[in-house]
Design a protein around this motif. Sequence first.
Motif, PDB file in Angstrom:
ATOM      1  N   ARG A  41      39.181 -81.149 -35.687  1.00  5.83           N
ATOM      2  CA  ARG A  41      39.992 -82.047 -36.169  1.00  5.83           C
ATOM      3  C   ARG A  41      38.674 -83.320 -37.283  1.00  5.83           C
ATOM      4  NH1 ARG A  41      42.724 -79.058 -36.307  1.00  5.83           N
ATOM      5  NH2 ARG A  41      45.171 -79.136 -34.867  1.00  5.83           N
ATOM      6  N   THR A  69      33.937 -91.094 -27.134  1.00  5.35           N
ATOM      7  CA  THR A  69      35.493 -89.936 -26.618  1.00  5.35           C
ATOM      8  C   THR A  69      34.203 -88.937 -25.418  1.00  5.35           C
ATOM      9  OG1 THR A  69      35.693 -88.629 -28.541  1.00  5.35           O
ATOM     10  CG2 THR A  69      36.699 -91.100 -28.023  1.00  5.35           C
ATOM     11  N   PRO A  95      42.458 -84.477 -23.363  1.00  5.64           N
ATOM     12  CA  PRO A  95      43.191 -84.766 -24.669  1.00  5.64           C
ATOM     13  C   PRO A  95      43.489 -83.595 -25.883  1.00  5.64           C
ATOM     14  CG  PRO A  95      41.910 -86.336 -24.206  1.00  5.64           C
ATOM     15  CD  PRO A  95      41.885 -85.397 -23.367  1.00  5.64           C
ATOM     16  N   GLY A  96      44.056 -83.022 -26.589  1.00  3.55           N
ATOM     17  CA  GLY A  96      44.042 -82.608 -27.639  1.00  3.55           C
ATOM     18  C   GLY A  96      43.172 -83.386 -28.551  1.00  3.55           C
ATOM     19  N   ASP A  98      43.672 -83.976 -31.876  1.00  2.00           N
ATOM     20  CA  ASP A  98      44.699 -84.917 -32.913  1.00  2.00           C
ATOM     21  C   ASP A  98      44.800 -85.876 -32.002  1.00  2.00           C
ATOM     22  OD1 ASP A  98      45.256 -83.517 -35.035  1.00  2.00           O
ATOM     23  OD2 ASP A  98      46.997 -82.067 -33.726  1.00  2.00           O
ATOM     24  N   ASP A  99      44.916 -85.917 -30.431  1.00  2.00           N
ATOM     25  CA  ASP A  99      45.332 -87.572 -29.635  1.00  2.00           C
ATOM     26  C   ASP A  99      43.831 -88.132 -29.400  1.00  2.00           C
ATOM     27  OD1 ASP A  99      47.671 -86.711 -28.628  1.00  2.00           O
ATOM     28  OD2 ASP A  99      46.675 -85.268 -27.554  1.00  2.00           O
ATOM     29  N   VAL A 100      42.292 -87.494 -29.774  1.00  2.00           N
ATOM     30  CA  VAL A 100      41.274 -88.222 -30.168  1.00  2.00           C
ATOM     31  C   VAL A 100      40.779 -89.185 -31.282  1.00  2.00           C
ATOM     32  CG1 VAL A 100      38.459 -87.839 -29.579  1.00  2.00           C
ATOM     33  CG2 VAL A 100      40.406 -86.491 -28.128  1.00  2.00           C
ATOM     34  N   ASP A 102      43.074 -89.719 -33.395  1.00  2.00           N
ATOM     35  CA  ASP A 102      44.496 -90.835 -32.670  1.00  2.00           C
ATOM     36  C   ASP A 102      43.710 -92.113 -32.162  1.00  2.00           C
ATOM     37  OD1 ASP A 102      46.532 -89.556 -33.753  1.00  2.00           O
ATOM     38  OD2 ASP A 102      47.752 -89.376 -32.139  1.00  2.00           O
ATOM     39  N   GLN A 103      43.053 -91.992 -31.136  1.00  2.00           N
ATOM     40  CA  GLN A 103      42.500 -93.338 -30.720  1.00  2.00           C
ATOM     41  C   GLN A 103      41.740 -93.413 -31.210  1.00  2.00           C
ATOM     42  OE1 GLN A 103      40.597 -91.187 -26.982  1.00  2.00           O
ATOM     43  NE2 GLN A 103      39.460 -93.069 -26.560  1.00  2.00           N
ATOM     44  N   GLN A 106      42.126 -95.824 -34.474  1.00  2.00           N
ATOM     45  CA  GLN A 106      43.335 -96.765 -33.474  1.00  2.00           C
ATOM     46  C   GLN A 106      41.941 -97.657 -34.294  1.00  2.00           C
ATOM     47  OE1 GLN A 106      46.187 -98.150 -33.290  1.00  2.00           O
ATOM     48  NE2 GLN A 106      44.739-100.156 -33.374  1.00  2.00           N
ATOM     49  N   ARG A 120      42.669 -88.897 -42.602  1.00  2.00           N
ATOM     50  CA  ARG A 120      42.179 -87.674 -41.583  1.00  2.00           C
ATOM     51  C   ARG A 120      41.971 -86.426 -42.294  1.00  2.00           C
ATOM     52  NH1 ARG A 120      45.125 -87.592 -36.682  1.00  2.00           N
ATOM     53  NH2 ARG A 120      45.650 -89.819 -36.339  1.00  2.00           N
TER      54      ARG A 120
END
Length: 123
Positions: A41, A69, A95-96, A98-100, A102-103, A106, A120
Amino acid sequence: MAAEPELGEAVFDLAGAERQIAAHARAALIGEAELTAAGHRFLTVDHGDPEDDDQARRVDALSRAAWATRRVHSSRGGNDSRTFQITPATAPDQPGADDVVDQIEQQARTLNPGWWRIRRSAR
């Protein structure tokens, strides 16, 4: 028939240059699509050229947060933007991607002084 250029006169093939730029853009998009299909991603932040210490600290904090991360494969950009490539999970307890993203996104939104563009995509 076009006249021959004078000695020292620059000859520029605008149409040829445009074709090369288009081919490069297509190749870059295909590369991004292939990596995305493989689980990678991307997050790009257009933050502008930092004009003072506060702005430079914000950009540095974003980069540190992304690398913390431990899933950033690469980070590229210039003085006015940064693109992070996130690797897919390599273990079931991770975590996937996408979750990373997201982090990191944010964190970018928290650090954003109001004019950053956050998206993205690698482009």
